[in-house]
Write an enzyme that holds these catalytic residues in place. Structure first.
Site, PDB file in Angstrom:
ATOM      1  N   HIS A  83       9.957  -4.836   2.476  1.00  0.00           N
ATOM      2  CA  HIS A  83       8.506  -4.612   2.391  1.00  0.00           C
ATOM      3  C   HIS A  83       8.188  -3.452   1.450  1.00  0.00           C
ATOM      4  O   HIS A  83       8.098  -2.299   1.875  1.00  0.00           O
ATOM      5  CB  HIS A  83       7.954  -4.331   3.794  1.00  0.00           C
ATOM      6  N   HIS A 127       5.808  -2.371  -2.317  1.00  0.00           N
ATOM      7  CA  HIS A 127       4.779  -2.700  -3.318  1.00  0.00           C
ATOM      8  C   HIS A 127       5.146  -1.970  -4.600  1.00  0.00           C
ATOM      9  O   HIS A 127       5.092  -0.742  -4.642  1.00  0.00           O
ATOM     10  CB  HIS A 127       3.396  -2.234  -2.845  1.00  0.00           C
ATOM     11  N   ASP A 156       0.367  -9.977   2.683  1.00  0.00           N
ATOM     12  CA  ASP A 156       0.379  -8.576   3.133  1.00  0.00           C
ATOM     13  C   ASP A 156      -0.760  -7.761   2.531  1.00  0.00           C
ATOM     14  O   ASP A 156      -1.019  -7.827   1.335  1.00  0.00           O
ATOM     15  CB  ASP A 156       1.695  -7.886   2.779  1.00  0.00           C
ATOM     16  N   HIS A 182       0.934  -9.596   8.077  1.00  0.00           N
ATOM     17  CA  HIS A 182       0.231  -8.325   8.292  1.00  0.00           C
ATOM     18  C   HIS A 182      -0.868  -8.627   9.313  1.00  0.00           C
ATOM     19  O   HIS A 182      -1.755  -9.427   9.046  1.00  0.00           O
ATOM     20  CB  HIS A 182      -0.363  -7.841   6.965  1.00  0.00           C
ATOM     21  N   ASN A 212      -2.357   1.105   6.717  1.00  0.00           N
ATOM     22  CA  ASN A 212      -2.847  -0.079   7.411  1.00  0.00           C
ATOM     23  C   ASN A 212      -1.667  -0.951   7.803  1.00  0.00           C
ATOM     24  O   ASN A 212      -0.989  -1.462   6.915  1.00  0.00           O
ATOM     25  CB  ASN A 212      -3.797  -0.848   6.474  1.00  0.00           C
ATOM     26  N   ASP A 253       7.256  -0.294   3.706  1.00  0.00           N
ATOM     27  CA  ASP A 253       5.888  -0.536   3.215  1.00  0.00           C
ATOM     28  C   ASP A 253       5.546   0.479   2.118  1.00  0.00           C
ATOM     29  O   ASP A 253       4.436   1.020   2.076  1.00  0.00           O
ATOM     30  CB  ASP A 253       4.869  -0.502   4.358  1.00  0.00           C
ATOM     31  N   GLY A 288      -2.016   3.440   2.608  1.00  0.00           N
ATOM     32  CA  GLY A 288      -0.610   3.307   2.267  1.00  0.00           C
ATOM     33  C   GLY A 288       0.009   4.592   1.782  1.00  0.00           C
ATOM     34  O   GLY A 288      -0.661   5.471   1.232  1.00  0.00           O
TER      35      GLY A 288
HETATM   36 ZN   LIG Z   1       0.765  -4.537   5.267  1.00  0.00          ZN
END
Ligand SMILES: [Zn+2]
Length: 433
Positions: free
Chosen positions: A59, A61, A151, A178, A277, A304, A323
């Site tokens: 997970h 980004h 997500d 999510h 979140n 995340d 985040g």
């Molecule tokens: Zn998420």
């Protein structure tokens, strides 16, 4: 290369002890006590260090393509290497969204060129992550999608989630969810509780997450499709997943370092750098997440990793995006907050950073068995260090852990038998290509 003298821990094979590891042609060639160096073989001294499978984060980004002012495949993968992660799975909320096979194929081409660790991606469950129309799961799987996730956006309708689980289940891939019923958010994504009240914010109750976790484990039971619940933050959600597992529902789940470390009180100190979140919640929720990790309800630790620029985070609690970044603090937080605190054994902690997450998305990673890819992390379980965001390889700095003292520090990261990180420095790709 020969890795000598380390304490090897390979939970996938219930292996723990002093072993040497020989690497050849990108694979683990041999593992045994007291291997002696062959002529011309490079020897890496791992005395006093733990030698484990390279970490797998399902997970992250990396914001690439389209949001590269926050992170790129290059910077994100270097942050991964510095954190001991050799395989990561990116989420689909890039710009454009990963909802077409050509985009997924282009992503893998660029990742092979620009990233220093193995980088995978999921594809969106719905077109544009808009929660309305399913993407073409079969075509996206053929292009290399490791699973399906919107997500950032919960799937709004039970009917759509049911269809997604049926489709993905047929293809043998998970729907990665999510969870959070957005109709229950009063104004801002912070936990509805005393910290939010002191800040004059309405917030979002844990029930918003629990409702969708309950819905989705029921739908996984109904369809037989595998649902993976992301970043579990609430005590009730842990209990719902535990009960579903007892009934044999195909559900897996992850927890983030921030959700097992911090409560919503962190908002009072860190402001938007503690906004995520789902939000940080109460001490009882943190205790339940830790218990869920200990008893196996929560299978994996995932970061995340969610980079945002200082300007974006300076917009104030209500406006700032959710985040925090997590790749470079994950091992230290896991070791300090879970292993040293007696919540997990070293083997349990390493399992939740390696083969257990790999298995969720079907990656053949996370083991040191001879023949496996030589993706290896070597860390000092006793080294204490202070988090200094200025030294991060991530392009972003949004973390509530700045200045925190942690125990457990990555020394070396190897991908396919090549050193990509050594003693504080990511080696440039040309150096090992
Ligand atoms: Zn998420």
């Amino acid at each position: 290369m020969l890795i000598k003298g380390g304490l090897v821990l390979d939970p996938a094979n219930a292996l723990q002890g002093r072993y040497d590891l020989r690497l050849k042609a990108g694979k683990i060639a041999a593992l045994g006590p007291e291997l002696s160096a062959e002529p011309g073989e490079e020897v890496l001294d791992a005395q006093g260090l733990m030698v484990v499978p390279g970490f797998v984060d399902i997970h992250v980004h990396f914001r690439d393509p389209g949001l590269t002012h926050k992170e790129t495949l290059a910077s994100g993968s270097r942050a991964a290497a510095a954190g001991g992660f050799t395989s990561v799975v990116c989420m689909a909320n890039t710009k454009p969204v990963m909802d077409e096979p050509e985009l997924v194929r282009a992503f893998y081409k660029r990742a092979a060129r620009e990233a220093v660790v193995h980088v995978y991606t999921v594809a969106g469950v719905t077109r544009g992550l808009a929660g309305e129309e399913l993407t073409d799961f079969a075509a996206l799987k053929a292009a290399g999608a490791a699973g399906f996730s919107d997500d950032g956006n919960p799937i709004p309708s039970a009917r759509l989630m049911r269809q997604a689980l049926e489709e993905a289940g047929r293809l043998g891939l998970p729907v990665i969810a999510h969870e959070g019923d957005l109709s229950l958010v009063a104004d801002t994504i912070v936990n509805e509780g005393t910290a939010a009240a002191r800040l004059g914010l309405g917030g979002m109750p844990a029930a918003a997450e629990d409702i969708q976790v309950a819905r989705d484990v029921l739908l996984a039971g109904l369809t037989g499709g595998h649902v993976h619940i992301q970043h579990v933050s609430s005590a009730r959600s842990v209990a719902i997943i535990r009960a579903a597992k007892v009934r044999g529902v195909p559900v897996t789940a992850e927890a983030t370092p921030h959700h097992f470390t911090l409560t919503d009180e962190a908002l009072l100190t860190w402001g938007a750098d503690a906004k995520m979140n789902p939000p940080l919640r109460s001490a009882a929720d943190v205790a339940a997440v830790r218990q869920g990790l200990a008893d196996g309800t929560l299978d994996a630790i995932a970061t995340d990793h969610a980079p945002h620029t200082p300007t974006e985070k300076a917009a104030g609690l209500a406006q700032a995006p959710s985040g925090i970044i997590g790749l470079e603090t994950a091992l230290g937080l896991t070791w300090t907050e879970l292993v040293q605190a007696g919540v997990l054994t070293p083997a349990q902690a390493v399992a939740k950073l390696t083969y257990l997450p790999a298995r969720i998305v079907g990656l053949a990673k996370g083991t040191l068995r001879p023949g496996a890819d030589a993706d290896i992390t070597i860390f000092d379980p006793n080294a204490t260090w202070e988090v200094d965001p200025a030294r991060f390889y991530s392009q972003s700095r949004n973390t509530p852990f700045a200045g925190r003292r942690l125990t457990g520090q990555v020394r070396y990261t190897l991908v396919g038998g090549r050193l990509v990180y050594a003693n504080g420095t990511v080696l440039e790709k040309e150096a090992f290509a």
